[in-house]
Scaffold this motif. Structure first.
Motif, PDB file in Angstrom:
ATOM      1  N   SER A 375       0.825  -1.210   0.000  1.00  0.00           N
ATOM      2  CA  SER A 375       0.000   0.000   0.000  1.00  0.00           C
ATOM      3  C   SER A 375       0.860   1.261   0.000  1.00  0.00           C
ATOM      4  N   LEU A 376       2.111   1.154   0.422  1.00  0.00           N
ATOM      5  CA  LEU A 376       3.010   2.308   0.450  1.00  0.00           C
ATOM      6  C   LEU A 376       3.703   2.533  -0.894  1.00  0.00           C
ATOM      7  N   LEU A 377       3.579   1.570  -1.794  1.00  0.00           N
ATOM      8  CA  LEU A 377       4.286   1.655  -3.069  1.00  0.00           C
ATOM      9  C   LEU A 377       3.383   2.193  -4.161  1.00  0.00           C
ATOM     10  N   SER A 378       3.987   2.888  -5.094  1.00  0.00           N
ATOM     11  CA  SER A 378       3.238   3.383  -6.260  1.00  0.00           C
ATOM     12  C   SER A 378       3.563   2.497  -7.457  1.00  0.00           C
ATOM     13  N   PHE A 379       2.594   2.402  -8.369  1.00  0.00           N
ATOM     14  CA  PHE A 379       2.742   1.527  -9.533  1.00  0.00           C
ATOM     15  C   PHE A 379       2.376   2.335 -10.785  1.00  0.00           C
ATOM     16  N   GLU A 406      10.469   1.286  -6.650  1.00  0.00           N
ATOM     17  CA  GLU A 406      10.276   1.863  -5.321  1.00  0.00           C
ATOM     18  C   GLU A 406      10.445   0.822  -4.218  1.00  0.00           C
ATOM     19  N   PHE A 407      10.282  -0.442  -4.557  1.00  0.00           N
ATOM     20  CA  PHE A 407      10.469  -1.513  -3.574  1.00  0.00           C
ATOM     21  C   PHE A 407      11.882  -1.460  -2.987  1.00  0.00           C
ATOM     22  N   ILE A 408      12.897  -1.458  -3.859  1.00  0.00           N
ATOM     23  CA  ILE A 408      14.286  -1.436  -3.395  1.00  0.00           C
ATOM     24  C   ILE A 408      14.593  -0.137  -2.673  1.00  0.00           C
ATOM     25  N   SER A 409      14.168   0.981  -3.231  1.00  0.00           N
ATOM     26  CA  SER A 409      14.497   2.270  -2.622  1.00  0.00           C
ATOM     27  C   SER A 409      13.810   2.475  -1.277  1.00  0.00           C
ATOM     28  N   SER A 410      12.728   1.729  -1.030  1.00  0.00           N
ATOM     29  CA  SER A 410      11.975   1.899   0.214  1.00  0.00           C
ATOM     30  C   SER A 410      12.471   1.025   1.351  1.00  0.00           C
ATOM     31  N   HIS A 469      13.746   9.261  -3.004  1.00  0.00           N
ATOM     32  CA  HIS A 469      12.603  10.170  -2.919  1.00  0.00           C
ATOM     33  C   HIS A 469      11.810  10.279  -4.218  1.00  0.00           C
ATOM     34  N   SER A 470      12.469   9.987  -5.348  1.00  0.00           N
ATOM     35  CA  SER A 470      11.773  10.108  -6.631  1.00  0.00           C
ATOM     36  C   SER A 470      12.302   9.068  -7.614  1.00  0.00           C
ATOM     37  N   PRO A 471      12.081   7.777  -7.330  1.00  0.00           N
ATOM     38  CA  PRO A 471      12.686   6.721  -8.162  1.00  0.00           C
ATOM     39  C   PRO A 471      12.179   6.699  -9.593  1.00  0.00           C
ATOM     40  N   TYR A 472      10.937   7.194  -9.829  1.00  0.00           N
ATOM     41  CA  TYR A 472      10.347   7.110 -11.163  1.00  0.00           C
ATOM     42  C   TYR A 472      10.451   8.408 -11.959  1.00  0.00           C
ATOM     43  N   ASN A 473      11.000   9.448 -11.343  1.00  0.00           N
ATOM     44  CA  ASN A 473      11.119  10.729 -12.041  1.00  0.00           C
ATOM     45  C   ASN A 473      12.554  11.239 -11.980  1.00  0.00           C
ATOM     46  N   PHE A 491      10.204 -10.188 -21.081  1.00  0.00           N
ATOM     47  CA  PHE A 491      10.451 -10.524 -19.678  1.00  0.00           C
ATOM     48  C   PHE A 491       9.838  -9.513 -18.714  1.00  0.00           C
ATOM     49  N   PHE A 492       9.324  -8.396 -19.234  1.00  0.00           N
ATOM     50  CA  PHE A 492       8.885  -7.314 -18.367  1.00  0.00           C
ATOM     51  C   PHE A 492       7.440  -7.498 -17.898  1.00  0.00           C
ATOM     52  N   LYS A 493       7.114  -6.776 -16.827  1.00  0.00           N
ATOM     53  CA  LYS A 493       5.758  -6.785 -16.270  1.00  0.00           C
ATOM     54  C   LYS A 493       5.216  -5.364 -16.264  1.00  0.00           C
ATOM     55  N   MET A 494       3.873  -5.259 -16.223  1.00  0.00           N
ATOM     56  CA  MET A 494       3.218  -3.954 -16.149  1.00  0.00           C
ATOM     57  C   MET A 494       1.982  -4.082 -15.257  1.00  0.00           C
ATOM     58  N   GLY A 495       1.541  -2.944 -14.738  1.00  0.00           N
ATOM     59  CA  GLY A 495       0.253  -2.860 -14.045  1.00  0.00           C
ATOM     60  C   GLY A 495       0.035  -3.894 -12.968  1.00  0.00           C
ATOM     61  N   GLU A 496      -1.117  -4.589 -13.063  1.00  0.00           N
ATOM     62  CA  GLU A 496      -1.524  -5.550 -12.033  1.00  0.00           C
ATOM     63  C   GLU A 496      -0.556  -6.717 -11.929  1.00  0.00           C
ATOM     64  N   SER A 497       0.026  -7.115 -13.063  1.00  0.00           N
ATOM     65  CA  SER A 497       0.975  -8.219 -13.049  1.00  0.00           C
ATOM     66  C   SER A 497       2.174  -7.883 -12.167  1.00  0.00           C
ATOM     67  N   TYR A 498       2.672  -6.653 -12.319  1.00  0.00           N
ATOM     68  CA  TYR A 498       3.801  -6.218 -11.498  1.00  0.00           C
ATOM     69  C   TYR A 498       3.390  -6.082 -10.032  1.00  0.00           C
ATOM     70  N   LYS A 499       2.204  -5.573  -9.779  1.00  0.00           N
ATOM     71  CA  LYS A 499       1.723  -5.385  -8.409  1.00  0.00           C
ATOM     72  C   LYS A 499       1.604  -6.731  -7.689  1.00  0.00           C
ATOM     73  N   GLU A 500       1.080  -7.734  -8.381  1.00  0.00           N
ATOM     74  CA  GLU A 500       0.969  -9.073  -7.776  1.00  0.00           C
ATOM     75  C   GLU A 500       2.349  -9.647  -7.468  1.00  0.00           C
ATOM     76  N   TRP A 501       3.287  -9.411  -8.383  1.00  0.00           N
ATOM     77  CA  TRP A 501       4.638  -9.921  -8.164  1.00  0.00           C
ATOM     78  C   TRP A 501       5.298  -9.239  -6.966  1.00  0.00           C
ATOM     79  N   ILE A 502       5.109  -7.932  -6.820  1.00  0.00           N
ATOM     80  CA  ILE A 502       5.685  -7.201  -5.687  1.00  0.00           C
ATOM     81  C   ILE A 502       5.112  -7.713  -4.369  1.00  0.00           C
TER      82      ILE A 502
END
Length: 562
Positions: A375-379, A406-410, A469-473, A491-502
């Protein structure tokens, strides 16, 4: 006249000799004396270190003495330092002393490389309890050591050394009477017997079985895998016997039985300001490590040396040079006026806040650790995410912008340094491409794509915490010209797929930390979990470099498997 000439010459020679002798006296540098105390187990080790350092610093002279009573009193009297074995009774808890591990005495069981049961032992290991029962019951074949083994003869040898026998006795929980029944060998005899007897097991020092280039154990023998928890097989966190580097690291982070490891400490006064002592101990944990093995012990790993060096040389606040009195007076005047303005403004703000607070009920905010979860992470939408915990974004011109998620940076806390590639460097997917450093602890992040670095985010050199503080920008890391984009994009993930993996990664992180805490038996002050088992925010921040090293090897390096 002749007598006058001779008298003059004599006087000149006399004054010349006086001046010369005076000059010699002035030029002789008085050596500074440094007192070094040593427990009996490490006396030769201490002697080697002090003698080698004297060669580099002839202005110093070490006085080495045996230590047989209270250490703190000795150090307070002499303002010196000591080298003490962990098994020594002299090493007692004392907050006034700074204790730093400088070497290790590691006892290892070894077997013959041609032992027919190696594959079974690599899979199941051998527990201390099995060896103990075999010795206690007078076992003569391998069936009591390895399940389903044939009745081949079982031979075991102990090292003829009091310190080593004490460690073996503790590991196997054997009494001195039972220990006395085992065949005792000197180091050369021990190694020779194991090399020629494929059914032999010998307990010896790690330092004595390392080959000349220090990359592996000597020919003909192999480390015996120990089933540390005694559950009948080698678990994931017990797999440290594949090569010498993995084994040494496993010893460092606590994956090897503690009873077979005897740490060697340097001990000095915690508040000592003696630069000679600090410089000497800093040398011992860095360049001086090449003399540790000749002293009979095992050296520290590279990353461990850095952490010991940081303990010996904590960050210092450096004061500026004093300004001239007139400039200083003007500075104080301006500072006073500035403080007065700030106080007036603060008073107005406080008054306004008090008026607002008087209209609402008083609230109490108890201090608590923030829980870390998804819940603390942005996707962010539009980004591709890779299992290397990185993200990529295809720019209009075909180049790929790259950063960490943001997972690693957090979970790490703010970075204090970032080690980057240079523009023009070629990178390959799954290869280390950026190093994130936090106060000497570091994590290597792998590249999600292959290609050529065309641009780096130079702002990160000055402000590495921008990544946190700003991993995506603003915290992006590289711009890369991809060389295999169409294949690697699958090999990449997006959206809900990435959220489930996290979400699954957070569960894996909990398992990793729980395992690491159990292995290291970490102090209560090093929190990573809330009550109830939830992760706190930045769980790795206050943990030691050994846990970060473990995180790199058993979390980052295996992320592709999950």
């Amino acid at each position: 006249m002749k007598n006058k000439i001779l008298l003059t010459i004599g006087l000149l020679m006399f004054f010349t000799s006086v001046v010369s002798s005076h000059g010699v006296t002035q030029n002789v540098t008085r050596k500074e004396m440094v007192s070094v105390w040593s427990s009996p187990q490490v006396h030769e080790f201490s002697n080697i270190l002090t003698r080698e350092y004297e060669k580099l610093h002839p202005e110093l002279q070490f006085r080495l003495e045996s230590l047989d009573n209270v250490l703190a009193e000795k150090l307070n009297e002499t303002r010196g330092l000591a080298f003490v074995s962990e098994e020594s009774d002299i090493l007692v808890p004392n907050n006034s002393l700074l204790k730093v591990i400088v070497a290790r005495d590691v006892i290892v069981p070894v077997i013959n490389m041609d032992n027919p049961f190696i594959s079974m032992m690599e899979q199941n290991g051998v527990s201390a309890d099995k060896i103990k029962k075999a010795i206690t019951n007078g076992a003569t074949d391998w069936s009591s050591i390895v399940n389903n083994a044939t009745k081949e003869p079982f031979h075991i040898y102990f090292l003829n050394d009091e310190s080593a026998q004490s460690a073996i006795s503790s590991f196997l929980d054997l009494s001195p009477e039972v220990m006395g029944k085992v065949d005792i060998k000197t180091t050369p005899d021990m190694i020779g017997w194991v090399q020629k007897d494929k059914y032999a097991v010998g307990f010896c020092r790690l330092v004595d079985i390392i080959n000349s280039d220090r990359t592996d154990v000597i020919e003909g023998i192999k480390l015996l895998p120990i089933d540390k928890n005694g559950n009948g097989h080698i678990d994931y966190h017990e797999k440290i016997y594949g090569n010498l580097d993995d084994f040494k690291r496993g010893v460092w982070i606590g994956k090897y039985p503690k009873s077979l490891v005897n740490n060697i400490y340097s001990v000095s006064l915690a508040n000592s300001d003696d630069e000679n002592i600090t410089a000497f101990l800093s040398w011992v944990v860095t360049d001086g490590q090449k003399f540790v093995e000749p002293g009979g012990f095992s050296e520290l790993l590279y990353n461990e040396r850095l952490s010991r060096l940081e303990k010996l040389n904590p960050p210092q606040i450096v004061l500026e040079n004093q300004e001239p009195q007139s400039a200083k007076s003007r500075t104080l005047l301006y500072a006073s006026l500035g403080i007065l303005v700030v106080l007036i403004f603060a008073g107005i703000v406080v008054f306004q806040n008090q008026k607002r607070k008087s209209r609402v009920p008083l609230q109490t905010n108890p201090k608590r650790h923030k829980v870390f979860d998804e819940s603390l992470l942005s996707f962010p939408n539009g980004l591709f995410f890779d299992k290397s915990h990185t993200w990529v974004f295809m720019e209009k011109e075909g180049k790929v912008k790259f950063g960490i998620d943001e997972f690693i940076s957090s979970i790490t806390g703010d970075y204090t340094r970032v080690i980057l590639k240079s523009p023009g460097d070629r990178v390959k997917r799954k290869e280390p491409v950026v190093t994130l450093v936090q106060k000497g602890k570091q994590i290597n992040i792998h590249a999600p794509v292959s290609g050529t670095v065309t641009e780096i985010n130079e702002a990160l050199v000055a402000d590495p915490f921008t990544i946190n503080h700003s991993p995506y920008n603003d915290g992006w890391i590289y711009m890369i010209e991809p060389s295999n984009w169409l294949r690697e994009i699958q090999f990449f993930k997006m959206g809900e797929s990435y959220k489930e993996w996290i979400t699954s990664e957070i569960t894996r992180l909990k398992d990793f930390l729980a395992c690491s805490f159990n292995i290291k038996n970490l102090a209560e002050g090093n929190l990573a979990f809330q009550e109830g088992g939830e992760l706190i925010s930045q769980p790795l921040k206050n943990l030691g470099p050994e846990v970060w090293e473990d995180f790199q090897n058993y979390f980052i390096e295996t992320s592709e498997m999950y």
